[in-house]
Design a protein around this motif. Structure first.
Motif, PDB file in Angstrom:
ATOM      1  N   PRO A   1       0.820  -1.219   0.000  1.00  0.00           N
ATOM      2  CA  PRO A   1       0.000   0.000   0.000  1.00  0.00           C
ATOM      3  C   PRO A   1       0.852   1.266   0.000  1.00  0.00           C
ATOM      4  CG  PRO A   1      -0.712  -1.509   1.721  1.00  0.00           C
ATOM      5  CD  PRO A   1       0.591  -2.028   1.187  1.00  0.00           C
ATOM      6  N   ASN A   2       0.242   2.361  -0.377  1.00  0.00           N
ATOM      7  CA  ASN A   2       0.834   3.688  -0.271  1.00  0.00           C
ATOM      8  C   ASN A   2       0.047   4.397   0.828  1.00  0.00           C
ATOM      9  OD1 ASN A   2       2.300   6.031  -0.829  1.00  0.00           O
ATOM     10  ND2 ASN A   2       0.850   6.700  -2.388  1.00  0.00           N
ATOM     11  N   GLY A   3       0.487   4.213   2.046  1.00  0.00           N
ATOM     12  CA  GLY A   3      -0.298   4.713   3.176  1.00  0.00           C
ATOM     13  C   GLY A   3      -1.586   3.917   3.268  1.00  0.00           C
ATOM     14  N   SER A   4      -2.725   4.601   3.281  1.00  0.00           N
ATOM     15  CA  SER A   4      -4.019   3.920   3.341  1.00  0.00           C
ATOM     16  C   SER A   4      -4.551   3.563   1.958  1.00  0.00           C
ATOM     17  CB  SER A   4      -5.043   4.785   4.084  1.00  0.00           C
ATOM     18  OG  SER A   4      -5.257   5.987   3.372  1.00  0.00           O
ATOM     19  N   GLU A   5      -3.855   3.986   0.913  1.00  0.00           N
ATOM     20  CA  GLU A   5      -4.276   3.692  -0.452  1.00  0.00           C
ATOM     21  C   GLU A   5      -3.772   2.317  -0.874  1.00  0.00           C
ATOM     22  OE1 GLU A   5      -2.819   6.837  -2.948  1.00  0.00           O
ATOM     23  OE2 GLU A   5      -4.176   8.310  -2.069  1.00  0.00           O
ATOM     24  N   LYS A   6      -4.700   1.439  -1.277  1.00  0.00           N
ATOM     25  CA  LYS A   6      -4.327   0.121  -1.787  1.00  0.00           C
ATOM     26  C   LYS A   6      -5.369  -0.335  -2.788  1.00  0.00           C
ATOM     27  CE  LYS A   6      -6.297  -2.206   2.257  1.00  0.00           C
ATOM     28  NZ  LYS A   6      -5.996  -3.131   3.345  1.00  0.00           N
ATOM     29  N   CYS A   7      -4.987  -1.280  -3.611  1.00  0.00           N
ATOM     30  CA  CYS A   7      -5.854  -1.708  -4.717  1.00  0.00           C
ATOM     31  C   CYS A   7      -7.252  -2.109  -4.261  1.00  0.00           C
ATOM     32  CB  CYS A   7      -5.197  -2.851  -5.480  1.00  0.00           C
ATOM     33  SG  CYS A   7      -3.670  -2.357  -6.314  1.00  0.00           S
ATOM     34  N   SER A   8      -7.359  -2.797  -3.142  1.00  0.00           N
ATOM     35  CA  SER A   8      -8.681  -3.234  -2.687  1.00  0.00           C
ATOM     36  C   SER A   8      -9.605  -2.067  -2.354  1.00  0.00           C
ATOM     37  CB  SER A   8      -8.563  -4.178  -1.490  1.00  0.00           C
ATOM     38  OG  SER A   8      -7.972  -3.514  -0.391  1.00  0.00           O
ATOM     39  N   ASN A   9      -9.060  -0.869  -2.211  1.00  0.00           N
ATOM     40  CA  ASN A   9      -9.862   0.331  -1.938  1.00  0.00           C
ATOM     41  C   ASN A   9     -10.033   1.207  -3.175  1.00  0.00           C
ATOM     42  OD1 ASN A   9     -10.035  -0.350   0.772  1.00  0.00           O
ATOM     43  ND2 ASN A   9      -8.182   0.771   1.303  1.00  0.00           N
ATOM     44  N   CYS A  10      -9.668   0.684  -4.345  1.00  0.00           N
ATOM     45  CA  CYS A  10      -9.683   1.460  -5.586  1.00  0.00           C
ATOM     46  C   CYS A  10     -10.858   1.057  -6.479  1.00  0.00           C
ATOM     47  CB  CYS A  10      -8.368   1.227  -6.329  1.00  0.00           C
ATOM     48  SG  CYS A  10      -8.246   2.076  -7.919  1.00  0.00           S
ATOM     49  N   ILE A  11     -11.459   2.032  -7.140  1.00  0.00           N
ATOM     50  CA  ILE A  11     -12.591   1.736  -8.028  1.00  0.00           C
ATOM     51  C   ILE A  11     -12.176   0.941  -9.259  1.00  0.00           C
ATOM     52  CG2 ILE A  11     -13.934   3.734  -7.272  1.00  0.00           C
ATOM     53  CD1 ILE A  11     -13.152   5.116  -9.901  1.00  0.00           C
ATOM     54  N   GLN A  12     -10.898   0.925  -9.586  1.00  0.00           N
ATOM     55  CA  GLN A  12     -10.418   0.194 -10.761  1.00  0.00           C
ATOM     56  C   GLN A  12     -10.209  -1.303 -10.481  1.00  0.00           C
ATOM     57  OE1 GLN A  12     -10.575   1.987 -13.330  1.00  0.00           O
ATOM     58  NE2 GLN A  12     -10.230   4.056 -12.611  1.00  0.00           N
ATOM     59  N   PHE A  13     -10.140  -1.696  -9.215  1.00  0.00           N
ATOM     60  CA  PHE A  13      -9.809  -3.068  -8.821  1.00  0.00           C
ATOM     61  C   PHE A  13     -11.011  -4.002  -8.972  1.00  0.00           C
ATOM     62  CE2 PHE A  13      -9.137  -6.338  -5.436  1.00  0.00           C
ATOM     63  CZ  PHE A  13      -7.994  -6.920  -5.969  1.00  0.00           C
ATOM     64  N   ILE A  14     -10.755  -5.168  -9.576  1.00  0.00           N
ATOM     65  CA  ILE A  14     -11.754  -6.228  -9.708  1.00  0.00           C
ATOM     66  C   ILE A  14     -11.298  -7.357  -8.784  1.00  0.00           C
ATOM     67  CG2 ILE A  14     -12.868  -7.851 -11.281  1.00  0.00           C
ATOM     68  CD1 ILE A  14     -11.964  -5.846 -13.571  1.00  0.00           C
ATOM     69  N   PRO A  15     -11.988  -7.568  -7.658  1.00  0.00           N
ATOM     70  CA  PRO A  15     -11.520  -8.536  -6.652  1.00  0.00           C
ATOM     71  C   PRO A  15     -11.433  -9.966  -7.171  1.00  0.00           C
ATOM     72  CG  PRO A  15     -13.306  -7.175  -5.799  1.00  0.00           C
ATOM     73  CD  PRO A  15     -13.221  -6.915  -7.267  1.00  0.00           C
ATOM     74  N   GLY A  16     -10.536 -10.730  -6.527  1.00  0.00           N
ATOM     75  CA  GLY A  16     -10.426 -12.159  -6.793  1.00  0.00           C
ATOM     76  C   GLY A  16     -11.509 -12.905  -6.031  1.00  0.00           C
ATOM     77  N   ASP A  17     -11.351 -14.227  -5.915  1.00  0.00           N
ATOM     78  CA  ASP A  17     -12.359 -15.075  -5.277  1.00  0.00           C
ATOM     79  C   ASP A  17     -12.495 -14.836  -3.770  1.00  0.00           C
ATOM     80  OD1 ASP A  17     -12.982 -16.241  -7.708  1.00  0.00           O
ATOM     81  OD2 ASP A  17     -11.594 -17.919  -7.426  1.00  0.00           O
ATOM     82  N   THR A  18     -11.418 -14.411  -3.118  1.00  0.00           N
ATOM     83  CA  THR A  18     -11.464 -14.094  -1.688  1.00  0.00           C
ATOM     84  C   THR A  18     -10.850 -12.712  -1.480  1.00  0.00           C
ATOM     85  OG1 THR A  18      -9.270 -14.981  -1.154  1.00  0.00           O
ATOM     86  CG2 THR A  18     -11.128 -16.552  -1.122  1.00  0.00           C
TER      87      THR A  18
END
Length: 62
Positions: A18-35
């Motif tokens: 992460p970059n501080g509190s910014e991480k992919c799971s908190n991004c609108i561009q991210f498509i989550p995996g199965d878990t």
């Protein structure tokens, strides 16, 4: 940014942490995996994406 088309990804500086509190799971561009811990995909960066990663295309979810 060059494109938001998944076939023509943005050239973005990426990292596996992460970059501080910014991480992919908190991004609108991210498509989550199965878990919540599984790698997913991104609408603008090609390849397998860690939910804990970060890139310059980060855009927070509302």
């Amino acid at each position: 940014m060059q494109s938001t088309n998944h076939n023509h990804p943005v050239s973005s500086a990426t990292q596996d942490k992460p970059n501080g509190s910014e991480k992919c799971s908190n991004c609108i561009q991210f498509i989550p995996g199965d878990t919540s811990d599984a790698n997913g995909e991104c609408k603008v960066v090609a390849g397998s994406i860690s939910p804990q990663g970060w890139c310059t295309a980060f855009s927070p979810k509302s």
